[in-house]
Design an enzyme around this catalytic site. Structure first.
Site, PDB file in Angstrom:
ATOM      1  N   GLU A   8      -1.130  -4.057  -7.761  1.00 58.93           N
ATOM      2  CA  GLU A   8      -2.293  -2.884  -7.214  1.00 58.93           C
ATOM      3  C   GLU A   8      -2.806  -1.308  -7.716  1.00 58.93           C
ATOM      4  OE1 GLU A   8       0.044  -4.513  -3.041  1.00 58.93           O
ATOM      5  OE2 GLU A   8       0.203  -3.601  -5.326  1.00 58.93           O
ATOM      6  N   ASP A  95       1.382  -6.288  -3.133  1.00 55.99           N
ATOM      7  CA  ASP A  95       2.634  -5.839  -1.849  1.00 55.99           C
ATOM      8  C   ASP A  95       3.037  -6.539  -0.896  1.00 55.99           C
ATOM      9  OD1 ASP A  95       3.650  -3.514  -3.357  1.00 55.99           O
ATOM     10  OD2 ASP A  95       2.125  -1.619  -1.972  1.00 55.99           O
ATOM     11  N   ASP A  97       3.388  -6.937   2.580  1.00 60.57           N
ATOM     12  CA  ASP A  97       2.618  -6.612   3.931  1.00 60.57           C
ATOM     13  C   ASP A  97       1.117  -6.743   4.186  1.00 60.57           C
ATOM     14  OD1 ASP A  97       1.558  -4.519   2.376  1.00 60.57           O
ATOM     15  OD2 ASP A  97       2.252  -2.879   3.581  1.00 60.57           O
ATOM     16  N   GLU A  99      -0.925  -5.233   4.091  1.00 63.49           N
ATOM     17  CA  GLU A  99      -2.225  -4.837   3.580  1.00 63.49           C
ATOM     18  C   GLU A  99      -2.158  -5.870   2.198  1.00 63.49           C
ATOM     19  OE1 GLU A  99      -5.449  -2.495   3.117  1.00 63.49           O
ATOM     20  OE2 GLU A  99      -4.121  -2.483   4.755  1.00 63.49           O
ATOM     21  N   TYR A 320      11.049  -0.177  -0.857  1.00 68.01           N
ATOM     22  CA  TYR A 320       9.295  -0.541  -0.150  1.00 68.01           C
ATOM     23  C   TYR A 320       9.154   0.303   0.864  1.00 68.01           C
ATOM     24  CZ  TYR A 320       5.020  -1.722   0.704  1.00 68.01           C
ATOM     25  OH  TYR A 320       3.451  -2.089   0.861  1.00 68.01           O
ATOM     26  N   ARG A 322       7.214   0.998   3.253  1.00 74.66           N
ATOM     27  CA  ARG A 322       6.614   0.687   4.952  1.00 74.66           C
ATOM     28  C   ARG A 322       7.580  -0.313   5.288  1.00 74.66           C
ATOM     29  NH1 ARG A 322       2.155   1.663   0.968  1.00 74.66           N
ATOM     30  NH2 ARG A 322       0.541   3.305   1.342  1.00 74.66           N
ATOM     31  N   HIS A 367      10.594  -5.174   6.648  1.00 75.58           N
ATOM     32  CA  HIS A 367      11.481  -5.156   5.398  1.00 75.58           C
ATOM     33  C   HIS A 367      12.546  -4.814   5.420  1.00 75.58           C
ATOM     34  CE1 HIS A 367       7.599  -6.515   3.425  1.00 75.58           C
ATOM     35  NE2 HIS A 367       7.434  -5.922   3.920  1.00 75.58           N
TER      36      HIS A 367
END
Length: 851
Positions: A8, A95, A97, A99, A320, A322, A367
């Protein structure tokens, strides 16, 4: 063999690049490369005329989203496509997740790769984790993509359907959101509770006693058999004792007299209780608890916390950030326990490795907890981190290490003391103390404290040795007054905690939610407090009365569960969105009804007994107070609603005595009013606030008392046309702007100089031409060096605020200090502007950094 890896951000790309073998090229997508259109200009011509086009979602055909590549992402997409042409494999390393999975899916949709695609996942950026991820790739998880898309569509339907109602009924530029509106309601309800709150006063006694020359404090709890009242005994809305309370309320006179008499009374220890206690460490951080602790300990907002954590993650320092899971991997547990033994000794280790279970309602991606990356467990100093990054990393390190440490063992003592036994003044006091027998995890981390050593001192508060029958000496007895306090306003930490407990939104979104409600003007920050504004209160009032489900915490939490069910396959996306948007109680019909029936004045008017006969209204230009006789006064933008009193409003309106009608405009046949706003006095044409009446500020130095109808009409007739410029034939105008009075010709604005006699209502053409000529001379180049060899446009030398520079079209390049502005050549200037343009230095193409 060449492999393209897409992540990203550039920071993440730089960190990963260090760990990949030869043959891997890492590029950044700069977040999403596609999204729903953000403006009318982004809607494709083919669907522009469709009724649903403004939503960006085809509500007539299966709620299919309309995805576009924004203008600022077209260059990124081209670069990625060019890189893919030479690649034999594509690795999506976004990532892990919803998103990140969604970003990966959009990349596939846009790039349309013809080479094998691998999904590469990891939750920390270390060499071991990256190499492992290369060997254990998987397919893209379309369930996560569907879950993200359903949320995005739902958020768009709510925001783009309800926000226009707010614009029409309250004020422009407001917005509604599926989660942000619930968050604002939570804050607003607390503010009304504070408004309703009535404070109560009560007294108790504090004694300074001494046993064996060691002083200690004791608090009075009973007078005779009667328990003394505490704050919880009072009703918040009446300030009186609750009906069911049998507590005794001591007044100041009674308390002072009793304190005087007890000073010389006999005191006796009637009971001593000792109790052992254990304290266990908190779980390692998840997203929400990290935001809460960083706010409490470091004073960092949720947004600042997440931005800092993102940097730490992308630099490879933490896992990570989140996550809803407090679980540590086996290697992390081993590493943390090793750090405990090495730094504090084996006795500080918990007997067995600890694991923690999550308690987040509607928890999603599992996670690992947020912890230092890798197995070295390096400290902040060892990593040479400083500033916000150092502080936040240190917090994460301590919390992780503490989770594997032994329990703290405490000995708590409570002594009951009688004074003036057998008399009418017989009183019971209580003293408490605590001794830390073994600090355990306190050595590394204590919640709510920054310095574990200081925290240890604070918690160790022993009493002197006391036994039943002891007769301590009395050094002093004081009457202590108390006032009950209204419920505290929310902070970032407590709001995150409340939203998480209610199951509203996701921890990963809380930072952006809080940032949005502050930016939109629904909330202001007062120190650490989140204070709703009157605009936020009016907006909540409209939504609660007309779109009640959208601001109901239980409904929003259930919505989260249903969206999860769509991801699990137990709920179908299309029928759910049909019910939500098109059903009999659907959003579309609610919006249509609201546009027809909502009374803007009533919905924006607030009343409270503490404001007497005054009302507070929210107009298109902000909040204002109104008296029964029609007089008004603007409220300061930073005014906290619960802190506003009747006296405050009366004072503001009295200060606005100069606000008055001046007469009827001779041409417009509308009333002319003199008013006062947050930025000073002004005149206004018409009294219909809903039609955005014309307003003109009073010129600096003009007192409200000097304004009559004639002067007001002249001001409202601005701008004045003074004549034509002799060279261009275009008009010269005089007007009052944000920074005061000025004259204008085309795009040249020259300020008038009242100190030299200039007046916006009387300035003549010759004076205006003089001021404009001075302004142009000031803005003229020092030299014109010649034409740029490529564009043919001139290159000029200017003297700027920060020194001399050369200018070509929209590119400005600073002249180096070792180069004389009077001797610089055309060739040297071409090199400077070309170098600046190559770095993206032209004003035209400059973008704000992503936040």
């Amino acid at each position: 063999m060449k492999r393209l890896v897409v992540v990203e951000s550039p920071t993440k790309a730089r960190t990963i690049r260090k760990f990949l073998p030869p043959g891997y090229q890492v590029e950044a997508s700069m977040g999403h490369v596609r999204d729903l259109p953000s403006s009318a200009s982004e809607i494709p011509k083919a669907v522009k005329k469709e009724k649903w086009a403004r939503l960006g979602v085809n509500v007539e055909e299966g709620f299919e989203p309309l995805y576009v590549v924004p203008a600022d992402k077209k260059k990124v997409v081209k670069q990625l496509k060019d890189a893919l042409k030479d690649a034999d494999e594509l690795y999506l390393a976004t990532d892990e997740d919803r998103e990140g999975e969604s970003i990966g899916w959009h990349l596939l949709e846009v790039l349309k790769p013809k080479v094998p695609v691998r999904r590469m996942v990891f939750h920390e950026i270390t060499k071991e984790a990256i190499l492992k991820a290369l060997d254990q790739t998987r397919e893209l998880d379309t369930r996560l993509v569907d879950a993200q898309e359903a949320r995005r569509v739902l958020d768009r339907l709510v925001g783009y359907s309800v926000s226009p109602v707010l614009w029409k009924k309250i004020a422009p530029k407001l917005s509604a959101g599926r989660v942000q509106s619930v968050a604002v309601r939570v804050l607003v309800e607390r503010e009304w509770e504070r408004l309703d709150f009535i404070s109560a006063s009560y007294f108790d006694l504090s004694a300074t006693l001494e046993q064996g020359a060691v002083p200690f404090e004791a608090k009075m709890t009973h007078l005779g058999e009667d328990r003394l009242a505490t704050g919880k005994d009072f009703d918040e809305k009446t300030g009186k004792l609750k009906d069911q309370s049998d507590a005794l309320v001591l007044g100041e006179e009674q308390a002072t007299g009793l304190a005087s008499r007890l000073k010389d009374a006999a005191w006796r220890i009637s009971e001593v209780e000792q109790k052992k206690a254990r304290r266990s460490p908190a779980a390692p951080f998840i997203t929400s608890t990290l935001q809460q602790e960083a706010n409490r300990k470091l004073g960092m907002s949720a947004r600042r916390t997440m931005q800092t954590a993102q940097k730490l993650y992308e630099q490879g320092h933490i896992t990570y950030m989140r996550t809803d899971s407090p679980i540590l991997s086996t290697e992390a547990v081993v590493a943390a326990r090793g750090a405990v033994e090495a730094r504090y000794g084996k006795e500080y280790l918990s007997p067995k490795p600890r694991q923690y279970s999550g308690k987040v309602r509607n928890a999603q991606e599992a996670h690992e907890a947020i912890r230092p990356a890798g197995t070295a467990m390096k400290t902040r100093d060892e990593l040479r981190l400083s500033g916000d990054e150092g502080k936040l990393y240190d917090l994460i390190w301590k919390r992780t290490v503490a989770s594997q440490m032994a329990e703290a063992r405490l000995l708590r003592t409570r002594a009951t003391i009688l004074a003036a036994e057998g008399t009418d003044d017989e009183s019971t006091f209580r003293a408490t103390g605590q001794v830390i027998e073994f600090p355990g995890f306190f050595r590394a981390y204590v919640e709510g404290k920054d310095d574990p050593t200081a925290a240890l001192d604070d918690r160790d508060s022993p009493l002197p040795p006391l036994v039943e029958g002891d007769t301590p000496g009395c050094k002093a007895v004081d009457a202590v007054g108390h006032e009950t306090k209204p419920p505290s306003r929310y902070t970032d930490a407590s709001l995150v905690q409340a939203l998480e407990k209610a199951g509203v939104g996701r921890p990963s979104t809380y930072a952006s939610i809080i940032d949005t409600v502050v930016r939109r003007g629904y909330v202001i920050r007062n120190g650490n407090q989140l204070v709703p504004t009157f605009t936020g209160m009016a907006t909540t009032n409209l939504l609660a009365k007309n779109f009640d489900r959208l601001v109901d915490t239980d409904f929003t939490a259930r919505m989260e569960e249903e969206l999860d069910e769509i991801a699990d396959g137990t709920e179908e996306r299309r029928p759910y969105l049909e019910r939500f948007f098109n059903g009999p109680e659907g959003l579309e019909k609610k919006v249509e009804a609201g546009v027809e029936t909502i009374d803007p004045r009533e919905i924006s008017t607030m009343r409270h007994v503490k404001w007497g006969d005054y009302e507070v209204r929210v107009g298109r230009y902000g909040p204002y107070a109104a008296a029964p006789d029609g007089s008004t006064a603007s409220l300061p933008p930073e005014q906290a609603p619960a802190d506003l009193t009747e006296a405050d409003i009366a004072g503001l309106i009295d200060a606005n005595d100069d606000e008055r009608p001046l007469g009827i405009h001779p041409e417009a046949e509308m009333p002319v009013l003199l008013k006062s706003g947050p930025y000073g006095p002004y005149v206004q044409l018409g009294d219909d606030e809903e039609k955005k009446p014309k307003r003109t500020s009073l010129p600096k130095g003009t007192e409200p008392g000097d304004v009559d109808l004639d002067l007001a009409v002249q001001l409202l007739n601005l701008p004045r046309t003074l004549g034509e410029h002799p060279e261009t034939g275009n008009p010269i105008k005089a007007n009052i702007g944000r920074y005061g009075p000025y004259v204008q010709h085309e795009r040249t604005f020259a300020s008038l100089k009242p100190a030299e006699g200039d007046n916006v209502l009387t300035v003549e053409l010759d004076r205006a031409l003089e001021l404009i000529a001075q302004k142009r001379q000031k803005s003229a180049p020092l030299r014109t060096l010649g034409a740029h060899p490529t564009s043919g446009k001139p290159i000029d030398v200017f003297e700027g605020r920060y020194g001399p520079y050369v200018k070509h079209e929209k590119t400005n390049a600073t002249i180096p200090k070792d180069m004389d502005k009077d001797e610089i050549t055309l060739e040297q200037a071409v090199e400077l502007v070309n170098a600046k343009a190559a770095k993206g230095g032209s004003k035209k193409g400059r973008k704000k950094k992503a936040s």
